[in-house]
Design an enzyme around this catalytic site. Structure first.
Site, PDB file in Angstrom:
ATOM      1  N   LYS A 154      -6.495   1.731   5.979  1.00  0.00           N
ATOM      2  CA  LYS A 154      -5.948   1.033   4.807  1.00  0.00           C
ATOM      3  C   LYS A 154      -6.081  -0.480   4.980  1.00  0.00           C
ATOM      4  CE  LYS A 154      -2.325   4.554   4.209  1.00  0.00           C
ATOM      5  NZ  LYS A 154      -0.846   4.780   4.218  1.00  0.00           N
ATOM      6  N   ARG A 159      27.576  13.694  59.508  1.00  0.00           N
ATOM      7  CA  ARG A 159      28.114  14.896  58.868  1.00  0.00           C
ATOM      8  C   ARG A 159      29.487  15.290  59.400  1.00  0.00           C
ATOM      9  NH1 ARG A 159      25.813  17.406  55.108  1.00  0.00           N
ATOM     10  NH2 ARG A 159      24.093  15.931  55.374  1.00  0.00           N
ATOM     11  N   ARG A 193      -5.960   7.021   6.936  1.00  0.00           N
ATOM     12  CA  ARG A 193      -6.049   6.462   8.288  1.00  0.00           C
ATOM     13  C   ARG A 193      -6.551   5.018   8.274  1.00  0.00           C
ATOM     14  NH1 ARG A 193      -7.882  10.520  13.066  1.00  0.00           N
ATOM     15  NH2 ARG A 193      -6.233  12.075  12.843  1.00  0.00           N
ATOM     16  N   LYS A 239       0.691 -12.487  17.265  1.00  0.00           N
ATOM     17  CA  LYS A 239      -0.162 -13.430  17.995  1.00  0.00           C
ATOM     18  C   LYS A 239      -0.171 -14.798  17.312  1.00  0.00           C
ATOM     19  CE  LYS A 239      -4.860 -14.191  19.662  1.00  0.00           C
ATOM     20  NZ  LYS A 239      -6.173 -13.599  19.971  1.00  0.00           N
ATOM     21  N   HIS A 246      34.475   7.560  41.057  1.00  0.00           N
ATOM     22  CA  HIS A 246      33.351   6.820  41.641  1.00  0.00           C
ATOM     23  C   HIS A 246      32.128   7.721  41.816  1.00  0.00           C
ATOM     24  CE1 HIS A 246      35.857   3.335  42.119  1.00  0.00           C
ATOM     25  NE2 HIS A 246      36.732   4.011  42.839  1.00  0.00           N
ATOM     26  N   GLU A 260      40.745   7.724  32.567  1.00  0.00           N
ATOM     27  CA  GLU A 260      39.952   6.722  31.853  1.00  0.00           C
ATOM     28  C   GLU A 260      39.173   7.350  30.698  1.00  0.00           C
ATOM     29  OE1 GLU A 260      39.121   3.430  32.207  1.00  0.00           O
ATOM     30  OE2 GLU A 260      40.329   2.858  33.946  1.00  0.00           O
ATOM     31  N   ASP A 284      28.962  20.190  66.595  1.00  0.00           N
ATOM     32  CA  ASP A 284      30.315  19.620  66.566  1.00  0.00           C
ATOM     33  C   ASP A 284      31.028  19.901  65.245  1.00  0.00           C
ATOM     34  OD1 ASP A 284      28.581  17.991  65.162  1.00  0.00           O
ATOM     35  OD2 ASP A 284      29.382  16.099  65.945  1.00  0.00           O
ATOM     36  N   THR A 301       0.828  -1.194   0.000  1.00  0.00           N
ATOM     37  CA  THR A 301       0.000   0.000   0.000  1.00  0.00           C
ATOM     38  C   THR A 301       0.866   1.250   0.000  1.00  0.00           C
ATOM     39  OG1 THR A 301      -1.747   1.175   1.201  1.00  0.00           O
ATOM     40  CG2 THR A 301      -0.102   0.056   2.523  1.00  0.00           C
ATOM     41  N   GLY A 302       0.319   2.333  -0.492  1.00  0.00           N
ATOM     42  CA  GLY A 302       0.947   3.642  -0.414  1.00  0.00           C
ATOM     43  C   GLY A 302       2.349   3.711  -0.956  1.00  0.00           C
ATOM     44  N   TYR A 332      31.006  -6.016  30.879  1.00  0.00           N
ATOM     45  CA  TYR A 332      30.411  -6.538  32.107  1.00  0.00           C
ATOM     46  C   TYR A 332      29.821  -5.369  32.869  1.00  0.00           C
ATOM     47  CZ  TYR A 332      35.111  -5.324  33.948  1.00  0.00           C
ATOM     48  OH  TYR A 332      36.281  -4.690  34.266  1.00  0.00           O
TER      49      TYR A 332
END
Length: 542
Positions: free
Chosen positions: A62, A466, A60, A134, A295, A350, A496, A30-31, A237
């Site tokens: 077809k 903290r 919309r 399906k 890190h 790195e 502290d 189609t199309g 990994y």
């Protein structure tokens, strides 16, 4: 034997269709797909000739017809299915080749209107995929052009003229059906995300809270959240060698997942995590910046007055913690120059991330065989990423709006801050406090950041209390601590930490405030003559 072909991506479709035709398949199309096949000398039966209905409603409708879907869903081993096919003159369809309208590509354009987006929601193709998948035992569904080659070779080599598809095993058909369902699922997720507007923050929203890092974003989370990620590649990994891993990317976005590897080995799982942390950190600043990540925590960061200072900015960032910088990840928010490349070439890193590289800088850095060099253009833009923060947990996931970038000049960015001590910070101290506060957003809690001249002096990260983070800063910073300013990502529960700050000759402190013992902490700061500022906002990072 019949094959139905309706594709948006026409790559390889002509060659594959020629193989089908040579094996006696009647090609239904189609199309634009039909036109492409006819233009290349293939005989094609229009869908409208099969259904005896024309395409309608601007295309919309077809393929939505019993003569198509009956041919896809019928089970040949069931006599009553065959009786229905005979009664309504429906012929079985053995192969379906479909891929969908480019919805993601369409909505990724800023100029796309809602009407344009809706018109790119595929209905007929999606329905063909579900029906064919399906009934995969009897119908071969192909949604990926990369599968044309091996399937075409199997069909071409088949010697069973009555059942060409016997060359494709049932297990292979099942895998193709799974791929088709996943193709459709990702498509639905993209539509769902677009229509539900699960872009938790965007440029307009963030500008609306300019000068503050309060995430005052009007967000209504959807009842069902469908994240859309497509597999980019397998990784060597995971975080550790005994773990398997793969990289997925969100279509239509930038970021570390879509970085261009200009040189070096493939990125590892940990490289990607650290690279993402570097990208987020340098995007926090609108001036020339360099960050060293280890890190996922910054161990060095500095900003310059202008772009010509890049090499010096790098040196200051490196000197924040030279020992930890070894084997780290570098992030820049400006094009990396030869002068900067020369300054950093003697240290093992790195990964390096930058918006771009001058030709001579790239040539010099490429001499380091194991160095991964990434180009991420958006590293130069102080624009909030629009994706929500997603954290998987056992049995579910957590979503939140991102902690927004702090924008504006010194006055604008600190307009909601409050000096709570008798002594007030100087203008230079306020600049350093703002710098340290921005950095604290990117350090694992409990986070303490010491800075001087808009450069990291020391960082205490990820400690269970903290005061331990403060103590680490004092030990790591050594003599450099004297006269620096201190930023804490959350309030001080006790005085502290202020005692420790005084012992280290800290000049000034910024913290959110909000503790039931705020007054004790303020009294301690006043006792030592240390100016202290409350931001009213917290910067936890878990």
């Amino acid at each position: 034997m019949q094959a139905l072909l309706s594709v948006y991506n026409k790559s390889g479709i002509v060659e594959f269709s020629k193989i089908l035709s040579s094996k006696g398949f009647n090609l239904i199309s189609t199309g634009g797909t039909a036109k492409s096949l006819v233009d290349n000398g293939l005989k094609v039966q229009q869908v409208s000739d099969v259904t005896e209905y024309p395409e309608m409603l601007d295309g919309r409708v077809k393929t939505l017809h019993p003569k198509i879907h009956g041919g896809l869903l019928a089970r040949p081993e069931l006599a009553h299915h065959q009786a229905d096919l005979n009664k309504y003159n429906i012929k079985p369809i053995s192969i379906v080749v479909v891929n969908l309208y480019p919805f993601v590509e369409t909505v990724s354009k800023e100029s796309t209107t809602l009407e344009e987006a809706i018109e790119n929601i595929d209905i007929g193709g999606h329905t063909l995929i579900r029906a064919s998948s399906k009934n995969f035992q009897n119908v071969l569904i192909i949604v990926d052009p990369s599968d044309y080659k091996w399937i075409g070779e199997r069909i071409q080599s088949s010697t069973d003229s009555t059942n060409v598809l016997s060359s494709i095993t049932l297990e292979e058909r099942k895998k193709l059906a799974l791929k088709a369902f996943q193709h459709g699922c990702s498509y639905d997720a993209a539509v769902s995300q677009y229509l539900s507007k699960v872009e938790l923050t965007n440029a307009t929203t963030i500008q609306g809270v300019k000068g503050t890092d309060s995430a005052s974003v009007n967000v209504e989370f959807p009842q069902t959240f469908l994240p859309l990620y497509e597999k980019k590649n397998d990784l060597r990994y995971g975080e550790n060698p005994h773990q398997k891993a793969a990289l997925y990317q969100c279509p239509g976005t930038g970021g570390i997942a879509n970085a261009q590897l200009l040189h070096g080995p493939a990125l590892s799982y940990n490289n990607i995590l650290d690279g993402d942390a570097a990208l987020k950190a340098v995007r926090e600043f609108d001036r020339c910046a360099c960050v060293v990540i280890k890190h996922t925590n910054p161990c060095g960061l500095s900003v310059g007055v202008n772009d010509s200072e890049q090499a010096e900015v790098y040196k200051r960032a490196f000197n924040g913690d030279p020992k930890s910088a070894y084997g780290g990840i570098l992030g820049f928010n400006r094009t990396l120059t030869l002068e900067t490349a020369t300054a950093l070439k003697s240290v093992f890193y790195e990964v390096i991330i930058a918006p771009d590289y001058t030709e001579d800088a790239l040539a010099l850095l490429s001499k380091k065989e194991k160095l991964r060099i990434l180009r991420i253009p958006e590293a130069a833009n102080q624009i909030q990423f629009t994706q929500p923060d997603i954290r998987t947990i056992t049995g579910g996931a957590l979503l939140q709006s991102p902690n927004p970038i702090i924008r504006g000049d010194l006055a604008e960015a600190t307009k909601n801050w409050k000096v709570v001590t008798e002594n007030k910070p100087t203008e230079q101290q306020m600049k350093d406090l703002l710098f340290a506060w921005r950095v604290s957003k990117h350090v694992k809690s409990n986070a303490i950041v010491l800075s001087k001249d808009e450069t990291i002096v020391a960082i205490g990260a990820g400690q269970p209390n903290r005061s331990q983070s403060v103590d680490i800063c004092m030990k790591v910073g050594g003599d450099k601590v004297k006269g620096s300013v201190l930023a804490s990502d959350a309030f001080f529960p006790f005085a502290d930490s202020i005692d420790l700050a005084h012992q280290g000759n800290i000049a000034c402190i910024v913290q959110p405030g909000g503790s039931i013992r705020d007054q004790e902490v303020i009294d301690a700061a006043n006792k030592y003559g240390i100016p202290m500022v409350f931001t009213g906002n917290r910067n936890f990072l878990h």
